[in-house]
Scaffold this motif. Structure first.
Motif, PDB file in Angstrom:
ATOM      1  N   CYS B 105      50.488  45.225-105.905  1.00 16.47           N
ATOM      2  CA  CYS B 105      49.893  44.372-106.939  1.00 16.47           C
ATOM      3  C   CYS B 105      50.433  42.952-106.748  1.00 16.47           C
ATOM      4  O   CYS B 105      51.412  42.735-106.038  1.00 16.47           O
ATOM      5  CB  CYS B 105      50.182  44.887-108.343  1.00 16.47           C
ATOM      6  SG  CYS B 105      51.890  44.726-108.863  1.00 16.47           S
ATOM      7  N   ASP B 106      49.784  42.008-107.409  1.00 18.63           N
ATOM      8  CA  ASP B 106      50.205  40.612-107.229  1.00 18.63           C
ATOM      9  C   ASP B 106      51.648  40.401-107.676  1.00 18.63           C
ATOM     10  O   ASP B 106      52.391  39.629-107.081  1.00 18.63           O
ATOM     11  CB  ASP B 106      49.277  39.680-108.014  1.00 18.63           C
ATOM     12  CG  ASP B 106      47.922  39.518-107.332  1.00 18.63           C
ATOM     13  OD1 ASP B 106      47.829  39.879-106.148  1.00 18.63           O
ATOM     14  OD2 ASP B 106      46.981  39.032-107.972  1.00 18.63           O
ATOM     15  N   ARG B 299      45.324  50.524-109.104  1.00 17.94           N
ATOM     16  CA  ARG B 299      44.810  49.606-108.091  1.00 17.94           C
ATOM     17  C   ARG B 299      43.822  50.287-107.164  1.00 17.94           C
ATOM     18  O   ARG B 299      43.028  49.648-106.503  1.00 17.94           O
ATOM     19  CB  ARG B 299      45.963  49.028-107.251  1.00 17.94           C
ATOM     20  CG  ARG B 299      46.579  50.045-106.324  1.00 17.94           C
ATOM     21  CD  ARG B 299      47.800  49.536-105.620  1.00 17.94           C
ATOM     22  NE  ARG B 299      47.547  48.536-104.616  1.00 17.94           N
ATOM     23  CZ  ARG B 299      47.215  48.793-103.353  1.00 17.94           C
ATOM     24  NH1 ARG B 299      47.048  50.042-102.947  1.00 17.94           N
ATOM     25  NH2 ARG B 299      47.038  47.821-102.498  1.00 17.94           N
ATOM     26  N   ARG B 328      53.022  43.294-120.616  1.00 16.65           N
ATOM     27  CA  ARG B 328      52.190  42.084-120.632  1.00 16.65           C
ATOM     28  C   ARG B 328      51.999  41.548-119.214  1.00 16.65           C
ATOM     29  O   ARG B 328      52.936  41.490-118.436  1.00 16.65           O
ATOM     30  CB  ARG B 328      52.829  41.005-121.507  1.00 16.65           C
ATOM     31  CG  ARG B 328      52.822  41.397-122.980  1.00 16.65           C
ATOM     32  CD  ARG B 328      53.393  40.298-123.825  1.00 16.65           C
ATOM     33  NE  ARG B 328      52.415  39.246-124.018  1.00 16.65           N
ATOM     34  CZ  ARG B 328      52.735  37.974-124.211  1.00 16.65           C
ATOM     35  NH1 ARG B 328      53.998  37.593-124.217  1.00 16.65           N
ATOM     36  NH2 ARG B 328      51.802  37.073-124.395  1.00 16.65           N
ATOM     37  N   TYR B 329      50.771  41.175-118.898  1.00 21.48           N
ATOM     38  CA  TYR B 329      50.349  40.622-117.605  1.00 21.48           C
ATOM     39  C   TYR B 329      50.248  41.684-116.494  1.00 21.48           C
ATOM     40  O   TYR B 329      50.168  41.326-115.328  1.00 21.48           O
ATOM     41  CB  TYR B 329      51.238  39.451-117.161  1.00 21.48           C
ATOM     42  CG  TYR B 329      51.249  38.342-118.182  1.00 21.48           C
ATOM     43  CD1 TYR B 329      50.087  37.642-118.470  1.00 21.48           C
ATOM     44  CD2 TYR B 329      52.390  38.043-118.894  1.00 21.48           C
ATOM     45  CE1 TYR B 329      50.077  36.657-119.440  1.00 21.48           C
ATOM     46  CE2 TYR B 329      52.392  37.059-119.869  1.00 21.48           C
ATOM     47  CZ  TYR B 329      51.235  36.370-120.143  1.00 21.48           C
ATOM     48  OH  TYR B 329      51.220  35.405-121.099  1.00 21.48           O
ATOM     49  N   ASN B 331      47.897  43.416-114.931  1.00 24.45           N
ATOM     50  CA  ASN B 331      46.433  43.407-114.850  1.00 24.45           C
ATOM     51  C   ASN B 331      45.803  44.734-114.441  1.00 24.45           C
ATOM     52  O   ASN B 331      44.753  45.093-114.973  1.00 24.45           O
ATOM     53  CB  ASN B 331      45.973  42.325-113.871  1.00 24.45           C
ATOM     54  CG  ASN B 331      45.868  40.989-114.546  1.00 24.45           C
ATOM     55  OD1 ASN B 331      46.369  40.819-115.647  1.00 24.45           O
ATOM     56  ND2 ASN B 331      45.220  40.048-113.903  1.00 24.45           N
ATOM     57  N   PRO B 332      46.382  45.447-113.471  1.00 22.63           N
ATOM     58  CA  PRO B 332      45.741  46.714-113.108  1.00 22.63           C
ATOM     59  C   PRO B 332      45.567  47.628-114.315  1.00 22.63           C
ATOM     60  O   PRO B 332      44.542  48.287-114.459  1.00 22.63           O
ATOM     61  CB  PRO B 332      46.717  47.327-112.091  1.00 22.63           C
ATOM     62  CG  PRO B 332      47.531  46.194-111.583  1.00 22.63           C
ATOM     63  CD  PRO B 332      47.584  45.170-112.665  1.00 22.63           C
ATOM     64  N   TYR B 334      45.497  46.627-117.601  1.00 30.80           N
ATOM     65  CA  TYR B 334      44.583  46.048-118.597  1.00 30.80           C
ATOM     66  C   TYR B 334      43.132  46.393-118.275  1.00 30.80           C
ATOM     67  O   TYR B 334      42.355  46.736-119.143  1.00 30.80           O
ATOM     68  CB  TYR B 334      44.725  44.529-118.634  1.00 30.80           C
ATOM     69  CG  TYR B 334      45.899  44.036-119.440  1.00 30.80           C
ATOM     70  CD1 TYR B 334      46.193  44.575-120.688  1.00 30.80           C
ATOM     71  CD2 TYR B 334      46.713  43.013-118.961  1.00 30.80           C
ATOM     72  CE1 TYR B 334      47.269  44.108-121.428  1.00 30.80           C
ATOM     73  CE2 TYR B 334      47.788  42.539-119.697  1.00 30.80           C
ATOM     74  CZ  TYR B 334      48.063  43.089-120.932  1.00 30.80           C
ATOM     75  OH  TYR B 334      49.109  42.639-121.666  1.00 30.80           O
ATOM     76  N   TYR B 335      42.779  46.222-117.000  1.00 32.06           N
ATOM     77  CA  TYR B 335      41.375  46.429-116.655  1.00 32.06           C
ATOM     78  C   TYR B 335      41.002  47.903-116.568  1.00 32.06           C
ATOM     79  O   TYR B 335      39.830  48.250-116.539  1.00 32.06           O
ATOM     80  CB  TYR B 335      41.024  45.685-115.366  1.00 32.06           C
ATOM     81  CG  TYR B 335      40.768  44.225-115.639  1.00 32.06           C
ATOM     82  CD1 TYR B 335      39.559  43.815-116.185  1.00 32.06           C
ATOM     83  CD2 TYR B 335      41.735  43.264-115.397  1.00 32.06           C
ATOM     84  CE1 TYR B 335      39.317  42.489-116.471  1.00 32.06           C
ATOM     85  CE2 TYR B 335      41.510  41.931-115.677  1.00 32.06           C
ATOM     86  CZ  TYR B 335      40.298  41.543-116.210  1.00 32.06           C
ATOM     87  OH  TYR B 335      40.048  40.227-116.504  1.00 32.06           O
TER      88      TYR B 335
END
Lengths: 430, 384
Positions: B105-106, B299, B328-329, B331-332, B334-335
């Motif tokens: 992940c990022d 992911r 928080r933050y 993303n994998p 959250y989406y």
């Protein structure tokens, strides 16, 4: 989880607005490149809507999924985050978009670009699309947000898998991914890849790449002939119209204007005082006018944009007879991913090289809220300071949400930085 | 109040010393190498086979002040990676001889980037992990695993033989089997072990030599078999981002829930699948296959495999509801949330989505929301 019924009124209004702006530019005798660019924008929306209405396949994709493949297959490519950002800007309905994203479970802790996009899909504001193509790597949110969009529109999705490193093995892996993408598109759109057409598209893509690079190199000239806003616009045209006569036409018109400006030794602004490297994303919010105000108010010209450039131009080329191989090389060395993919050191080196080659006085990073690429700030700051002697300004902003910061506040932050840069410059000259 | 198992007490003692735990100290006293790994996609067996102690790099099991880390990693990176960097900057990982990260992940990628320029423990490699399960993705990942193996050999002057890899597979598979037996106890109507205790057990897995860990698991299983200890309450599954703080689960269990299952990368996803290798088969290939095919991270694509596994877990462990905590933050996660919520609710399984910071306990708003969720589940169950 399904989108509301399709409502094309927002989309149609965007077309009307963009076309009337193009008309306004024509009657007020603006630069030809500005008129051509405005027409490109309007056409991007118009062609997608007309195609969808006529039953021609439209496919939504992530930024930098190679548009050439779609043009060669006579499919209309539609980069998801671009229309949604434009819809929000033209309708000034940012809050409505962000609320909708939150309603379906995508919170404020994710990048606004993607929140706007999923909101537009959830509201049914995109035309019907046959499929969606996401992409991992670089910025992984491009993969995740489009999965939600596909669910909302109940259409099939293909995820392009992109390795971390950009060695030969990775390039060949991406070639096979592109082939799988073509197979997927053939299946979902009933369009066959026209390999002869693909070769023609890649020939255009090659020409476009050469023109793009020529424009970029022109920015080494002092004063830089390219305006801050146009410098961003060439990137949009380069992505969204990759491998088309339309992009080539825009670049040729612009090149003509730049050559003339260089011949006259003119800057697009009253005076060029500072040369800047933009290491990350553009200053789209609180207003698109910001970049122009940097030039007009401060004489600050953006001479290089790090996530918008190609790299290692002497190590690869486009061979139209090998379209997939060429696209894979272009992808790894092209805008966004040349910087964002792989170790941040790659990105830092691009910034250092440009800071030196383009004689930059400073660099800035407009740090988009919730963007996880910002984790590379430390690497770039250190590299720029130590290897190029260039300070990096980092501004926490939001490229999608104008309520985050006012124009005056943002200009104030830049102003303080420019003051420091001017002092440094004067000390150096003394 | 139930007395804790003696083995759990021992495990807690080990975890208390994190990151430089007593077993790690003893290992280092023998002048042996310890290499940190940052994500479930790094095959520990490779390090084990090289005679290296694999150590999972995480933040502490509590919320840390991230003052130094925030100077390098933006606050838009999740607090998990910032906590890892904070500990590294505080020189708490100085006992490591290297760090292996992943491109998963990022946040993890950027952790490796900043680690490289700020921490005196070298980043040995960032493993490029495909997002797909296709045969080509498997070939690619296998080559990455081979590259990592060679790099470890060259860097430390060690040899990774097939024999050692087979032994590593056997030892790690033994752990997986033992953990499965422990998890199976949680399928009971009144499980003998709580969710908080289970997280302590899985946390310890990568903080000590694997042979010792397996002995501990055996002792715990024996103790559980002899005990009439039991937990009851609303049956919950916990999932979402990485979670190291057992107090978070403890807080939920104090409100009348019992966490009987998880879909965490430090829980079921960590130990879930076995490495399957035939007598004449290639052990590296088997390892690579297991790690890419393992219970996927959000992911991965296509996403159905992961969501189906989560649904299966919910059904196997007969959960009344799911608590999904997202750092928080992240993303994998959250989406994934909208789609996961949809699928679970289609099956009549309520889900509570919580935004948290890494290391936090179930206090404040999280506590209030969890309490309300559990009460709602209890009422629903009562009506049934």
């Amino acid at each position: 989880m399904r989108a509301k019924d399709k409502d094309m009124s927002k989309w149609s209004q965007v077309i009307a607005n963009l076309e009337s702006m193009a008309q306004h530019y024509r009657v007020t005798n603006r630069e030809q490149s500005q008129i051509v660019y405005q027409e490109l924008l309007a056409n991007y929306f118009r062609r997608a809507l007309e195609a969808a209405e006529a039953g021609k396949p439209v496919v939504t994709m992530a930024t930098s999924v190679p548009a050439e493949i779609f043009y060669a297959m006579d499919i209309v490519p539609l980069v998801g985050v671009f229309p949604s950002g434009t819809i929000a800007a033209i309708h000034n309905n940012y809050e409505e978009c962000f609320s909708k994203a939150l309603e379906i479970g995508v919170p404020v802790e994710t990048c606004g670009i993607h929140r706007q996009m999923v909101a537009c899909f959830a509201n049914g504001w995109f035309p019907p699309v046959k499929a969606i193509v996401g992409i991992g790597g670089g910025c992984d949110t491009f993969a995740y947000s489009l999965r939600v969009a596909a669910e909302l529109y109940d259409v099939p999705i293909f995820d392009l898998d992109t390795p971390y490193y950009s060695d030969e093995e990775a390039i060949q892996y991406l070639v096979t991914e592109f082939q799988d993408l073509i197979d997927f598109l053939e299946e979902v759109t009933n369009r066959k890849m026209d390999w002869d057409r693909f070769e023609e598209v890649m020939t255009l893509s090659n020409r476009q790449l050469a023109l793009f690079e020529e424009i970029r190199q022109m920015c080494k000239t002092v004063p830089c002939p390219l305006s801050n806003l146009r410098g961003w616009q060439i990137n949009l045209a380069n992505w969204y119209y990759a491998g088309t006569e339309a992009a080539i036409n825009f670049f040729e018109v612009l090149l003509g204007e730049l050559r003339e400006r260089i011949k006259q030794g003119k800057s697009p602004y009253p005076e060029e005082k500072l040369r800047l490297v933009d290491v990350f994303f553009t200053l789209g919010s609180p207003s698109w006018k910001i970049t122009e105000l940097l030039g007009k108010n401060f004489g600050a010209v953006i001479v290089a944009r790090e996530i918008m450039r190609y790299r290692h131009m002497d190590q690869w080329e486009i061979d139209p007879k090998k379209p997939l191989d060429s696209l894979a090389r272009k992808w790894f060395n092209g805008p966004l991913w040349a910087a964002l993919q792989g170790p941040a050191e790659n990105w830092a080196q691009l910034a250092v090289d440009d800071a030196i080659d383009f004689k930059a006085d400073g660099a800035y990073w407009y740090n988009n809220r919730a963007c996880r690429q910002s984790g590379a700030v430390g690497v770039l700051r250190k590299a720029l300071a130590e290897r190029a002697g260039v300070p990096l300004l980092v501004i926490d902003g939001d490229i999608c949400d104008p309520s985050w910061m006012s124009v005056d506040e943002l200009l104030g932050k830049f102003g303080e930085f420019f003051e420091m840069l001017m002092e440094r410059k004067e000390r150096y000259l003394a | 109040m139930r007395d804790s198992f003696e083995t759990i007490k021992k495990i807690r003692e080990i975890n208390k010393g994190f990151p430089y735990t007593e077993p790690v100290k003893k290992w280092k006293e023998q002048e042996r190498k310890v290499v940190g790994w940052g994500c479930d996609y790094v095959p520990e067996e490779i390090l084990y086979a090289a005679g290296i102690l694999p150590f999972r790099v995480t933040g502490d099991s509590r919320e840390l002040p991230l003052t130094s880390a925030d100077a390098y990693l933006s606050i838009y990176e999740c607090s998990f990676v910032r906590s890892c960097l904070q500990l590294a900057l505080d020189r708490q990982f100085d006992f490591l001889d290297g760090f292996v990260a992943c491109s998963t992940c990022d946040g993890m990628r950027r952790l490796a980037d900043e680690w490289r320029i700020t921490v005196n423990v070298p980043v040995l490699y960032v493993l490029s992990v495909p997002r797909k399960f296709t045969p080509r993705a498997h070939d690619f990942y296998k080559r990455e695993v081979i590259k990592l193996t060679k790099l470890i050999e060259e860097r430390f002057g060690l040899e990774v033989t097939d024999h050692a890899l087979r032994e590593a597979i056997q030892v790690y598979n033994e752990s997986r089997g033992l953990l499965r037996n422990l998890y199976d106890l949680r399928k009971l109507e009144r499980p003998p072990i709580s969710g908080a205790e289970m997280l302590e057990v899985t946390n310890a897995a990568s903080r000590m030599p694997r042979g010792q860990y397996n002995q501990i698991l055996k002792a715990l299983l024996a103790e559980a078999a002899m005990s009439d200890r039991s937990w009851e309450g609303t049956r919950l599954m916990i999932g979402g981002s990485i979670l190291s703080n057992s107090d978070f689960i403890q807080g939920i269990e104090n409100m009348g829930g019992v966490v009987v299952a998880d879909a965490l990368c430090c829980g079921t996803r960590y130990w879930g699948d076995l490495v399957r290798v035939d007598a004449g088969g290639d052990p590296l290939a088997a390892i690579a296959e297991r790690y890419l095919n393992n219970f996927p991270c959000p992911r991965m694509f296509p996403t159905d495999e992961r969501i189906n596994r989560i649904l299966s877990l919910a059904s196997e462990f007969q959960v009344d509801g799911v608590i999904w905590q997202t750092i928080r933050y992240c993303n994998p996660m959250y989406y994934e949330q909208p789609r996961l919520k949809d699928r679970l609710e289609q099956r009549g399984i309520p889900i509570l989505l919580l935004d948290i910071e890494y290391g936090m306990t179930a206090t404040g708003q999280v506590k209030t929301r969890a309490q309300a969720f559990i009460e709602m589940l209890q009422e629903t169950r009562g009506r049934k």
